[in-house]
Design an enzyme around this catalytic site. Sequence first.
Site, mmCIF file in Angstrom:
data_model
loop_
_atom_site.group_PDB
_atom_site.id
_atom_site.type_symbol
_atom_site.label_atom_id
_atom_site.label_comp_id
_atom_site.label_asym_id
_atom_site.label_seq_id
_atom_site.Cartn_x
_atom_site.Cartn_y
_atom_site.Cartn_z
ATOM 1 N N ASP A 198 0.814 -1.226 0.000
ATOM 2 C CA ASP A 198 0.000 0.000 0.000
ATOM 3 C C ASP A 198 0.843 1.269 0.000
ATOM 4 O OD1 ASP A 198 -2.981 -0.664 0.350
ATOM 5 O OD2 ASP A 198 -2.069 -1.987 1.832
ATOM 6 N N GLU B 34 -0.346 9.555 1.383
ATOM 7 C CA GLU B 34 -1.071 10.519 2.230
ATOM 8 C C GLU B 34 -1.196 10.042 3.672
ATOM 9 O OE1 GLU B 34 -5.429 10.778 1.731
ATOM 10 O OE2 GLU B 34 -5.220 12.910 2.059
ATOM 11 N N ARG C 189 0.961 -1.662 7.494
ATOM 12 C CA ARG C 189 1.388 -0.439 6.822
ATOM 13 C C ARG C 189 2.265 0.453 7.703
ATOM 14 N NH1 ARG C 189 -2.816 3.047 3.841
ATOM 15 N NH2 ARG C 189 -0.806 3.819 3.139
ATOM 16 N N ARG D 264 -8.932 3.327 11.813
ATOM 17 C CA ARG D 264 -7.486 3.561 11.713
ATOM 18 C C ARG D 264 -6.973 4.685 12.634
ATOM 19 N NH1 ARG D 264 -5.901 1.666 6.537
ATOM 20 N NH2 ARG D 264 -7.026 -0.277 6.201
ATOM 21 N N HIS E 176 -11.931 6.073 5.382
ATOM 22 C CA HIS E 176 -11.367 7.273 5.997
ATOM 23 C C HIS E 176 -12.352 8.436 5.907
ATOM 24 C CE1 HIS E 176 -7.214 5.530 4.824
ATOM 25 N NE2 HIS E 176 -7.286 5.510 6.146
ATOM 26 N N CYS F 295 -5.059 10.387 -1.622
ATOM 27 C CA CYS F 295 -4.195 9.441 -0.907
ATOM 28 C C CYS F 295 -2.854 9.219 -1.591
ATOM 29 C CB CYS F 295 -4.916 8.123 -0.701
ATOM 30 S SG CYS F 295 -5.339 7.334 -2.216
HETATM 31 C C1 CIR Z 1 -5.600 0.852 3.072
HETATM 32 O O1 CIR Z 1 -6.531 0.087 3.342
HETATM 33 O O2 CIR Z 1 -4.924 1.376 3.940
HETATM 34 C C2 CIR Z 1 -5.262 1.106 1.626
HETATM 35 N N1 CIR Z 1 -5.586 -0.026 0.838
HETATM 36 C C3 CIR Z 1 -6.004 2.317 1.122
HETATM 37 C C4 CIR Z 1 -5.544 3.571 1.746
HETATM 38 C C5 CIR Z 1 -6.156 4.770 1.110
HETATM 39 N N2 CIR Z 1 -5.691 5.938 1.756
HETATM 40 C C6 CIR Z 1 -6.304 7.107 1.694
HETATM 41 O O3 CIR Z 1 -7.337 7.237 1.078
HETATM 42 N N3 CIR Z 1 -5.757 8.110 2.347
#
Ligand code: CIR
Length: 267
Positions: free
Chosen positions: A62, A67, A87, A138, A165, A261
């Site tokens: 990821d 972001e 992550r 998160r 988010h 992101c």
């Molecule tokens: C996640 O689940 O963390 C990633 N697959 C997607 C993160 C997207 N981040 C964002 O929109 N700031």
Amino acid sequence: MSYQRRYALVRPLPRSFSAALQQTPVPINVDLAHAQHERYTEVLRGLVGQLIVVPVDEHYPDCCFIEDTAILVNSVAVIARIGADSRRGESSAVYSVLHKLQQIEPSLRLHRLTEPATLDGGDVLQMGGKIFVGLSKRTNQDAVLQLEALFPGRVVALPVAAGLHLKSVLSALDDHTLLVEDAPPARAMAEPILAALPDAEAIYLPDAVAANVVRVGGTVLIQDGFPESETILLRAAAQRQLEVAKLDMSELIKADGALTCCSLLLE
Ligand code: CIR
């Protein structure tokens, strides 16, 4: 807020992207995702003073969603403690790059959120001088407390009732215009934001993913492929004399990624 950006940080999409976290598992075309991310990068390169590319790390499928690793508030960078265990290590490379950037930008200050805080940058909306923080799977209250200590009087916490988010269902077109998915949970999330910004108005869009745009200078990046939302966005952009760049991010959307992101923007 100034929409001119001296720097943008991006991180390339890894080959391991097929293993990116997904709320709904669906196969991803990694080649197409790569091409879509490259186009995003090239469009952004033309809009900012300098594009900084953080090295890709195949251990983090990821990592292109840069972001989430930090929030940049004027000349203060706050390194996040990402909410998903898989992550969390993504932030170190971003810290190193920002630390190096301090050599040419001495006013840049770096802070780190510390345990037990967890925060994804996708849960942070900066608009009208405020810092809105979505409490989500998160991002937790400890992160809110640490941000309040750094930015007294500016932080407003609110629950994330829909989407991964906060910015999965809303974003700022400018300091007075909030784009919001036209659905009850998203409208409820927008309420505390609009209450805190009496001069702001909301524009509602039928597609959640289209409500996430990136504003850089006189240009707004919007998602291609959502015609009803696009009609509304084009009208809003024209009223504000903004250029529009359309980007198809279909494969990144499958991994719950939106437009904001994929970059970190520094004024
Ligand atoms: C996640 O689940 O963390 C990633 N697959 C997607 C993160 C997207 N981040 C964002 O929109 N700031």
